[in-house]
Design an enzyme around this catalytic site. Sequence first.
Site, mmCIF file in Angstrom:
data_model
loop_
_atom_site.group_PDB
_atom_site.id
_atom_site.type_symbol
_atom_site.label_atom_id
_atom_site.label_comp_id
_atom_site.label_asym_id
_atom_site.label_seq_id
_atom_site.Cartn_x
_atom_site.Cartn_y
_atom_site.Cartn_z
ATOM 1 N N ARG A 149 0.880 -1.174 0.000
ATOM 2 C CA ARG A 149 0.000 0.000 0.000
ATOM 3 C C ARG A 149 0.910 1.214 0.000
ATOM 4 O O ARG A 149 1.705 1.398 0.925
ATOM 5 C CB ARG A 149 -0.918 0.001 1.228
ATOM 6 C CG ARG A 149 -1.640 1.333 1.394
ATOM 7 C CD ARG A 149 -2.764 1.308 2.382
ATOM 8 N NE ARG A 149 -3.929 0.644 1.820
ATOM 9 C CZ ARG A 149 -5.159 0.749 2.310
ATOM 10 N NH1 ARG A 149 -5.387 1.483 3.385
ATOM 11 N NH2 ARG A 149 -6.167 0.111 1.746
ATOM 12 N N HIS A 191 -7.309 0.937 -6.527
ATOM 13 C CA HIS A 191 -7.526 0.091 -5.344
ATOM 14 C C HIS A 191 -8.218 -1.203 -5.806
ATOM 15 O O HIS A 191 -9.382 -1.463 -5.477
ATOM 16 C CB HIS A 191 -8.391 0.847 -4.330
ATOM 17 C CG HIS A 191 -8.392 0.246 -2.957
ATOM 18 N ND1 HIS A 191 -7.568 -0.810 -2.588
ATOM 19 C CD2 HIS A 191 -9.130 0.541 -1.843
ATOM 20 C CE1 HIS A 191 -7.790 -1.119 -1.325
ATOM 21 N NE2 HIS A 191 -8.746 -0.326 -0.855
ATOM 22 N N GLN A 246 -10.091 -3.902 -3.469
ATOM 23 C CA GLN A 246 -11.398 -3.469 -2.971
ATOM 24 C C GLN A 246 -12.491 -3.834 -3.984
ATOM 25 O O GLN A 246 -13.588 -4.259 -3.622
ATOM 26 C CB GLN A 246 -11.392 -1.953 -2.726
ATOM 27 C CG GLN A 246 -12.725 -1.400 -2.248
ATOM 28 C CD GLN A 246 -13.110 -1.890 -0.866
ATOM 29 O OE1 GLN A 246 -12.319 -1.814 0.064
ATOM 30 N NE2 GLN A 246 -14.329 -2.409 -0.716
ATOM 31 N N ASP A 260 -16.986 7.573 -2.031
ATOM 32 C CA ASP A 260 -15.750 7.361 -1.263
ATOM 33 C C ASP A 260 -15.419 8.701 -0.604
ATOM 34 O O ASP A 260 -15.996 9.742 -0.951
ATOM 35 C CB ASP A 260 -14.634 6.895 -2.220
ATOM 36 C CG ASP A 260 -13.324 6.566 -1.487
ATOM 37 O OD1 ASP A 260 -13.363 6.291 -0.279
ATOM 38 O OD2 ASP A 260 -12.262 6.595 -2.151
ATOM 39 N N CYS A 295 -16.476 1.658 0.267
ATOM 40 C CA CYS A 295 -15.295 0.845 0.609
ATOM 41 C C CYS A 295 -14.886 1.015 2.066
ATOM 42 O O CYS A 295 -14.183 0.184 2.616
ATOM 43 C CB CYS A 295 -14.145 1.209 -0.323
ATOM 44 S SG CYS A 295 -13.570 2.909 -0.149
ATOM 45 N N ARG A 298 -13.670 -8.473 1.752
ATOM 46 C CA ARG A 298 -12.246 -8.245 1.502
ATOM 47 C C ARG A 298 -11.460 -9.507 1.884
ATOM 48 O O ARG A 298 -10.563 -9.938 1.172
ATOM 49 C CB ARG A 298 -11.749 -7.045 2.336
ATOM 50 C CG ARG A 298 -12.299 -5.691 1.908
ATOM 51 C CD ARG A 298 -11.752 -5.260 0.565
ATOM 52 N NE ARG A 298 -10.301 -5.219 0.563
ATOM 53 C CZ ARG A 298 -9.564 -4.194 1.021
ATOM 54 N NH1 ARG A 298 -10.152 -3.095 1.452
ATOM 55 N NH2 ARG A 298 -8.240 -4.250 0.981
HETATM 56 N N1 NVA Z 1 -9.709 6.888 -1.650
HETATM 57 C C1 NVA Z 1 -9.415 6.407 -0.332
HETATM 58 C C2 NVA Z 1 -9.691 4.947 -0.204
HETATM 59 C C3 NVA Z 1 -9.504 4.381 1.169
HETATM 60 C C4 NVA Z 1 -9.727 2.921 1.254
HETATM 61 C C5 NVA Z 1 -7.961 6.714 -0.008
HETATM 62 O O1 NVA Z 1 -7.105 6.527 -0.879
HETATM 63 O O2 NVA Z 1 -7.690 7.160 1.102
HETATM 64 N N1 CP Z 2 -11.302 -0.004 2.206
HETATM 65 C C1 CP Z 2 -10.040 -0.078 2.662
HETATM 66 O O1 CP Z 2 -9.096 -0.358 1.925
HETATM 67 O O2 CP Z 2 -9.921 0.152 3.991
HETATM 68 P P1 CP Z 2 -8.567 0.359 4.826
HETATM 69 O O3 CP Z 2 -7.976 1.658 4.398
HETATM 70 O O4 CP Z 2 -9.012 0.349 6.239
HETATM 71 O O5 CP Z 2 -7.648 -0.782 4.519
#
Ligand code: NVA
Ligand code: CP
Length: 306
Positions: A102, A129, A132, A223, A263, A291
Amino acid sequence: MRHFLTLKDFTKEEILEIVNLGIEIKKDLRAGIYKEELKHQTLAMIFEKSSTRTRVSFETGMFQLGGHALFLSNRDIHLGRGEPIKDTARVISSMCDMVMIRTFEHSMIEEFASYSKVPVINGLTDSYHPVQLLADYMTMLEYGISENATVAYVGDGNNMTHSWMMLAAKIGFELRIATPKGYEVDGDILAEALKIAKGSGAKISVMNDPKEAVQGATIVTTDTWASMGQEDEKYTRIKDFQGFMVDDLMMCLAAKNAKFLHCLPAYREQEVSESVLEGHADIVFDEAQNRLHAQKGLMVWLNRHR
Ligand code: NVA
Ligand code: CP
């Protein structure tokens, strides 16, 4: 050997194989059956951003498959102190069987994958992502809303939106995206998705009016308005996104019995009202739990294809 960096690199059949494998593994888990297909394997998880769902689902999933997961934040490993990505990739992939990352720039994960001897999984970048969306698609299948779905995405043109575009393009459903002006999706990714959509019959459209997007939609999704790394823009974005909250009035414009997906984490009274989120809590928290199952399907699939 295959990496899982975006849905772009997978065919519709492969996406279905992965998700169906996840559904099968979920049934086994419910019946108390653990096949331990990844026994003695190790998943390295590199986190340069926070996470609740991604960490818990990958770590739990790997354990349930008979393997082990290593949590590596960039405070703990030398990557965070400037050790080159290519060196980190060669070292970690010489000892571990799979790597989940990540991070911020999508190019980081591409570089890592190009030096890795083992499959690399995208656990979220600024651009995509995809894990997800495996869970979201599994949820759509389980709720019987995948055939002829019309999905309305209301909010920021971000990593989630880009991944919804790739899923729609591959599977062939309709996706309408409404963002405020200045927060549109990436033009290159849109062009790629539209190109793929030609082959699948998907309809992808972008607009600035959320009401137009949700009209008759069978699924409404959104989101956060400020993704990880955009914390400084939070207050400006709250102003710029006025009129984009998915609330009961907006859900009234969607199809009767339309579903809501998120998500998570959700910011109540910003991108979604408390009432919509709590009114659709069953599906939203099934989506979150999926997930675990979808990613177990993914890890088993990647292991079988090396
Ligand atoms: N768009 C959000 C998704 C979190 C799961 C982010 O990147 O923070
Ligand atoms: N939806 C998702 O990826 O959640 P986290 O940021 O908690 O991993």
